[in-house]
Enzyme design. Structure first.
Site, short mmCIF file in Angstrom:
data_model
loop_
_atom_site.label_atom_id
_atom_site.label_comp_id
_atom_site.label_asym_id
_atom_site.label_seq_id
_atom_site.Cartn_x
_atom_site.Cartn_y
_atom_site.Cartn_z
N CYS A 1 8.04 -1.31 8.17
CA CYS A 1 7.24 -1.50 6.97
C CYS A 1 8.14 -1.82 5.78
O CYS A 1 9.07 -1.07 5.47
CB CYS A 1 6.43 -0.24 6.67
SG CYS A 1 5.44 -0.41 5.16
N LEU B 1 1.79 2.94 2.75
CA LEU B 1 1.47 3.85 3.86
C LEU B 1 0.79 5.13 3.40
O LEU B 1 1.09 6.23 3.85
CB LEU B 1 2.73 4.16 4.68
CG LEU B 1 3.33 2.96 5.41
CD1 LEU B 1 4.70 3.30 5.98
CD2 LEU B 1 2.40 2.50 6.52
N THR C 1 -5.27 -9.16 8.92
CA THR C 1 -5.80 -9.63 7.65
C THR C 1 -7.19 -10.24 7.77
O THR C 1 -8.02 -10.10 6.87
CB THR C 1 -4.83 -10.64 7.02
OG1 THR C 1 -3.56 -10.00 6.82
CG2 THR C 1 -5.32 -11.15 5.68
N GLY D 1 -1.42 -13.30 11.49
CA GLY D 1 -2.24 -14.42 11.04
C GLY D 1 -3.30 -14.89 11.99
O GLY D 1 -3.76 -16.03 11.90
N GLY E 1 -1.38 -12.75 7.14
CA GLY E 1 -2.37 -13.81 7.12
C GLY E 1 -1.89 -15.09 7.77
O GLY E 1 -0.75 -15.18 8.27
N THR F 1 4.83 -7.41 8.64
CA THR F 1 4.72 -8.42 7.59
C THR F 1 6.08 -8.94 7.13
O THR F 1 7.10 -8.27 7.27
CB THR F 1 3.99 -7.83 6.37
OG1 THR F 1 4.64 -6.61 5.97
CG2 THR F 1 2.54 -7.52 6.73
N ILE G 1 0.83 -1.20 0.00
CA ILE G 1 0.00 0.00 0.00
C ILE G 1 0.87 1.25 0.00
O ILE G 1 0.52 2.27 -0.59
CB ILE G 1 -0.94 0.01 1.23
CG1 ILE G 1 -1.73 -1.29 1.33
CG2 ILE G 1 -1.86 1.22 1.18
CD1 ILE G 1 -2.62 -1.58 0.15
#
Length: 313
Positions: free
Chosen positions: A129, A72, A265, A243, A216, A192, A70
């Site tokens: 990030c 940010l 997620t 997740g 996830g 992530t 994305i």
């Protein structure tokens, strides 16, 4: 039966928070989700100024996961304080703000502005990030820079400071200790995992940015392991992230040492996930004759310090 927890001096009515980015700023879900049912909301990441983010496509599904870049995108900290916080104040839940920056000075300035903002309970410092060209992993991948950013934020705010750690490092305990030494009040584990999905027909990445952050259920075992390692390395409390989609998933993190968890997620799949998980936590406590969710925190009986599950063992 008590589901309330305290992390970094902040009391949450239950241990379930909405993770940064996956619920927007929270107000986007008014009318879809009872925000007051959450222990807390972690806002989408904020820079000093508004930000457009990455080009599209930004999201691609993977088996048991989601890859995103994305970038940010956001309204900027002043827009958040003037337009979003007053709406969030209508809801009885704790607000943590995810703080971003391209420089150490920008992190500190965003934190300084939020320090005076009403209704903010704590600052989650995004030093991890993987989807930006500046900042992000540049700070979270170097323990010296991690220490510098956290120290700079600590100097300008009385709010709890909660760095969000990257899983894309060799030894997360080095970064956890650097944050603790710099004055952090808690840690968020983890952001992530860096991933790449390829369009085999076009022979190009599926995301416009190229790589992206994998989240996830696919990352949960890694995130639980990293949370467990960080919890053993420091004395400050930890939010477990990665997740979570069921009560069992949340309990893995709590048993491994997290005081509270963030759900990300799963929000895209089922906005009712919080109600299901809370119901499952209550049922688990009753089944095990417990009266307080804090009784399960850090109770993992690990068979020694030797790594388990290696090939050939």
């Amino acid at each position: 039966m008590n589901l309330a927890v305290e992390v970094a001096g902040i009391r949450f009515k239950n241990p379930l928070l909405a993770a940064s980015g996956t619920l927007g700023y929270g107000v986007e879900c008014e009318g879809i989700l009872d925000l007051a049912s959450l222990g807390g909301i972690v806002s989408k990441g904020l820079y000093l100024e508004a930000r457009d983010g990455c080009l599209t496509p930004r999201i691609v599904e993977t088996p048991s996961g989601l890859l995103n870049a994305i970038g940010l995108q956001g309204v900027g900290v002043r827009g958040f304080v003037s337009d979003v916080l007053p709406r969030l104040a209508r809801h009885d839940t704790r607000i943590l703000v995810n703080v971003c920056g391209d420089t150490v000075e920008e992190y500190a300035e965003v934190a300084r502005i939020l320090d005076a903002a009403p209704g903010v309970s704590g600052l989650e410092i995004n030093i991890s990030c993987p989807n930006v060209k500046q900042g992000g992993m540049a700070f979270g991948g170097d323990p010296r820079m991690t220490f510098e950013v956290v120290s700079a934020v600590r100097r300008v705010t009385k709010l709890p400071v909660i760095p969000k750690l990257s899983p894309n490092v060799g030894d997360i305990t080095v970064f956890a200790r650097a944050c603790q030494e710099a004055g952090a009040d808690a840690l968020s584990c983890v952001n992530t995992l860096l991933g790449l999905v390829v369009d085999v027909e076009a022979r190009r990445p599926r995301l416009a940015f190229g790589t992206g952050g994998l989240s996830g259920p696919a990352i949960r075992p890694v995130a639980v392991r990293l949370t467990w390692q960080a919890a053993r390395a420091v004395k400050i409390p930890i939010f477990g992230i990665g997740g979570i989609a069921s009560a069992s998933d949340a309990l893995e993190f709590l048993i491994a040492g997290a005081r509270a968890v963030q759900i990300g997620t799963a929000n895209f799949v089922d906005p009712g996930v919080y109600e299901r998980v809370l119901s499952g936590l209550t049922a688990y406590l009753a089944r095990h004759g417990l009266t307080d969710v804090n009784q399960v925190v850090g109770t993992l009986e690990y068979p020694g310090d030797k790594p388990q599950g290696e090939i050939g063992e």
